[in-house]
Design a protein around this motif. Structure first.
Motif, PDB file in Angstrom:
ATOM      1  N   VAL A  42       0.830  -1.206   0.000  1.00 12.17           N
ATOM      2  CA  VAL A  42       0.000   0.000   0.000  1.00 12.17           C
ATOM      3  C   VAL A  42       0.864   1.254   0.000  1.00 12.17           C
ATOM      4  N   ILE A  43       0.602   2.138  -0.942  1.00  9.50           N
ATOM      5  CA  ILE A  43       1.223   3.464  -0.974  1.00  9.50           C
ATOM      6  C   ILE A  43       0.094   4.468  -0.763  1.00  9.50           C
ATOM      7  N   THR A  44       0.166   5.213   0.325  1.00  8.16           N
ATOM      8  CA  THR A  44      -0.892   6.163   0.667  1.00  8.16           C
ATOM      9  C   THR A  44      -0.386   7.575   0.411  1.00  8.16           C
ATOM     10  N   VAL A  45      -1.066   8.285  -0.468  1.00  9.19           N
ATOM     11  CA  VAL A  45      -0.667   9.649  -0.824  1.00  9.19           C
ATOM     12  C   VAL A  45      -1.552  10.624  -0.055  1.00  9.19           C
ATOM     13  N   LEU A  46      -0.915  11.486   0.724  1.00 12.40           N
ATOM     14  CA  LEU A  46      -1.626  12.342   1.672  1.00 12.40           C
ATOM     15  C   LEU A  46      -1.215  13.805   1.513  1.00 12.40           C
ATOM     16  N   PRO A  47      -2.063  14.735   1.987  1.00 11.17           N
ATOM     17  CA  PRO A  47      -1.600  16.124   2.075  1.00 11.17           C
ATOM     18  C   PRO A  47      -0.417  16.179   3.031  1.00 11.17           C
ATOM     19  N   GLU A  48       0.618  16.897   2.675  1.00 12.04           N
ATOM     20  CA  GLU A  48       1.822  16.913   3.510  1.00 12.04           C
ATOM     21  C   GLU A  48       1.511  17.311   4.948  1.00 12.04           C
ATOM     22  N   ASN A  62      -4.995   1.372  16.360  1.00 10.88           N
ATOM     23  CA  ASN A  62      -4.410   0.045  16.152  1.00 10.88           C
ATOM     24  C   ASN A  62      -4.698  -0.470  14.749  1.00 10.88           C
ATOM     25  N   PHE A  63      -4.637   0.450  13.791  1.00  8.07           N
ATOM     26  CA  PHE A  63      -4.837   0.087  12.386  1.00  8.07           C
ATOM     27  C   PHE A  63      -3.488  -0.359  11.837  1.00  8.07           C
ATOM     28  N   ILE A  64      -3.294  -1.671  11.806  1.00  4.26           N
ATOM     29  CA  ILE A  64      -2.003  -2.236  11.427  1.00  4.26           C
ATOM     30  C   ILE A  64      -1.974  -2.481   9.931  1.00  4.26           C
ATOM     31  N   CYS A  65      -1.269  -1.621   9.236  1.00  2.00           N
ATOM     32  CA  CYS A  65      -1.114  -1.755   7.784  1.00  2.00           C
ATOM     33  C   CYS A  65       0.203  -1.119   7.384  1.00  2.00           C
ATOM     34  N   PRO A  66       1.216  -1.912   7.033  1.00  2.00           N
ATOM     35  CA  PRO A  66       2.464  -1.321   6.539  1.00  2.00           C
ATOM     36  C   PRO A  66       2.168  -0.478   5.304  1.00  2.00           C
ATOM     37  N   GLN A  67       2.507   0.790   5.368  1.00  2.44           N
ATOM     38  CA  GLN A  67       2.224   1.707   4.265  1.00  2.44           C
ATOM     39  C   GLN A  67       3.446   2.545   3.954  1.00  2.44           C
ATOM     40  N   VAL A  68       3.603   2.877   2.689  1.00  2.49           N
ATOM     41  CA  VAL A  68       4.560   3.907   2.288  1.00  2.49           C
ATOM     42  C   VAL A  68       3.760   5.195   2.192  1.00  2.49           C
ATOM     43  N   LEU A  69       4.104   6.182   3.002  1.00  2.00           N
ATOM     44  CA  LEU A  69       3.379   7.456   2.998  1.00  2.00           C
ATOM     45  C   LEU A  69       4.099   8.440   2.088  1.00  2.00           C
ATOM     46  N   VAL A  70       3.361   9.016   1.169  1.00  2.00           N
ATOM     47  CA  VAL A  70       3.912   9.925   0.163  1.00  2.00           C
ATOM     48  C   VAL A  70       3.133  11.228   0.205  1.00  2.00           C
ATOM     49  N   LYS A  71       3.820  12.340   0.112  1.00  2.00           N
ATOM     50  CA  LYS A  71       3.106  13.621   0.110  1.00  2.00           C
ATOM     51  C   LYS A  71       2.542  13.909  -1.277  1.00  2.00           C
ATOM     52  N   GLY A  72       1.360  14.520  -1.299  1.00  4.21           N
ATOM     53  CA  GLY A  72       0.696  14.846  -2.548  1.00  4.21           C
ATOM     54  C   GLY A  72       1.345  16.020  -3.264  1.00  4.21           C
ATOM     55  N   GLY A  73       0.969  16.173  -4.534  1.00  3.81           N
ATOM     56  CA  GLY A  73       1.476  17.275  -5.342  1.00  3.81           C
ATOM     57  C   GLY A  73       0.424  18.355  -5.512  1.00  3.81           C
ATOM     58  N   ILE A  74       0.681  19.293  -6.414  1.00  5.69           N
ATOM     59  CA  ILE A  74      -0.230  20.427  -6.580  1.00  5.69           C
ATOM     60  C   ILE A  74      -1.513  20.022  -7.304  1.00  5.69           C
ATOM     61  N   GLN A  81       2.309  10.985  -9.733  1.00  7.71           N
ATOM     62  CA  GLN A  81       3.740  10.971 -10.086  1.00  7.71           C
ATOM     63  C   GLN A  81       4.600  10.699  -8.858  1.00  7.71           C
ATOM     64  N   ASN A  82       4.302  11.378  -7.763  1.00  6.34           N
ATOM     65  CA  ASN A  82       5.076  11.186  -6.533  1.00  6.34           C
ATOM     66  C   ASN A  82       5.006   9.742  -6.053  1.00  6.34           C
ATOM     67  N   ALA A  83       3.808   9.149  -6.151  1.00  8.39           N
ATOM     68  CA  ALA A  83       3.638   7.771  -5.702  1.00  8.39           C
ATOM     69  C   ALA A  83       4.374   6.796  -6.604  1.00  8.39           C
ATOM     70  N   LEU A  84       4.376   7.060  -7.894  1.00  8.21           N
ATOM     71  CA  LEU A  84       5.000   6.138  -8.846  1.00  8.21           C
ATOM     72  C   LEU A  84       6.508   6.044  -8.662  1.00  8.21           C
ATOM     73  N   ASP A  85       7.101   7.040  -8.019  1.00  7.89           N
ATOM     74  CA  ASP A  85       8.529   6.958  -7.714  1.00  7.89           C
ATOM     75  C   ASP A  85       8.826   5.794  -6.773  1.00  7.89           C
ATOM     76  N   ALA A  91       5.163  -4.766 -11.834  1.00  9.48           N
ATOM     77  CA  ALA A  91       4.061  -4.846 -10.874  1.00  9.48           C
ATOM     78  C   ALA A  91       2.739  -4.475 -11.527  1.00  9.48           C
ATOM     79  N   LEU A  92       1.663  -4.902 -10.903  1.00 16.26           N
ATOM     80  CA  LEU A  92       0.335  -4.397 -11.244  1.00 16.26           C
ATOM     81  C   LEU A  92       0.014  -3.282 -10.263  1.00 16.26           C
ATOM     82  N   VAL A  93      -0.417  -2.145 -10.781  1.00 12.84           N
ATOM     83  CA  VAL A  93      -0.699  -0.985  -9.941  1.00 12.84           C
ATOM     84  C   VAL A  93      -2.195  -0.680  -9.992  1.00 12.84           C
TER      85      VAL A  93
END
Length: 231
Positions: A42-48, A62-74, A81-85, A91-93
């Motif tokens: 899971v890659i979660t894109v959020l407002p910075e 206690n929401f257990i979910c390994p996530q990559v947190l990425v800041k959103g763009g404009i 784009q930020n998440a795709l880095d 992979a299937l996205v």
């Protein structure tokens, strides 16, 4: 994708963090993917400004979910784009709106199976409303709608696009190297301009995007009727 500010909701916080039957909308959305595809990354894109808020929320609930947190763009384009880095090749996205928490596990599973054989797979639902082509003009009282003569719409060829939209990672990453265009309204439009054909899968009526207070009321009603365990 959960980097929006949610201004149309008129709430104090972005809509993805609003609670729906005791859980944040975003948590409900992610949980459905975890149940449908155990082991999914899971890659979660959020407002910075809300990344720390989400970290704390997950800890406190206690929401257990390994996530990559990425800041959103404009724009959404730049957020993807930020998440795709952080996405590997081969992979299937699945790119999904964080505020579509009522997507079913069945739709997710069906689309992942079908996406193995196509570069891009988009869920759509047929238009059921009669469509009108209207213009807007200014009047002394403000603005009014008017009929645009000679314009008509064939409802039978109109479909509404939903998410998750699934792609081969190499296809999506190459498509997102294009320059931003205001015509990019979803990932499918980016991939189509890149020159790749799109395949389609019938989506779900209940897979609504929660954007306004009315949508929130509808989502609560759906959960009440269908049972939260089914979503």
């Amino acid at each position: 994708m959960a980097a929006g500010s949610g201004t149309r909701m008129g709430a104090e916080m972005p809509k993805q963090f609003i609670e729906l039957e005791g859980k944040a909308i975003l948590q409900r959305t992610i949980e459905t993917f975890l149940r449908a595809c155990p082991g999914i990354k899971v890659i979660t894109v959020l407002p910075e400004a809300h990344i720390e808020y989400w970290r704390n929320y997950c800890l406190e609930r206690n929401f257990i979910c390994p996530q990559v947190l990425v800041k959103g763009g404009i724009t959404r384009f730049h957020s993807v784009q930020n998440a795709l880095d952080r996405v590997p090749d081969g992979a299937l996205v699945a790119v999904h709106d964080g505020v579509r928490p009522l997507v079913s596990e069945q739709l997710i599973c069906d689309m992942f199976r079908k996406a193995e054989d196509v570069p891009a797979l988009i869920p759509v639902i047929p238009c059921v409303d009669t469509m009108k082509v209207l213009g807007t003009r200014k009047t002394a009282e403000g603005e009014e709608l008017y009929t645009m003569e000679g314009q008509s719409v064939d409802r039978s060829v109109l479909f509404g696009a939903q998410t998750p939209q699934l792609f081969q990672s190499e296809t999506l990453k190459k498509a997102y190297r294009q320059a931003y265009d205001t015509s990019f309204t979803d990932d499918a439009s980016v991939v189509l301009k890149y020159g790749k054909n799109l395949s389609y899968h019938i989506g779900e009526r209940f897979n609504i995007k929660i954007t306004t207070q009315d949508d929130l009321v509808l989502a609560k009603a759906i959960l009440s009727l269908c049972g939260s365990s089914s979503h």
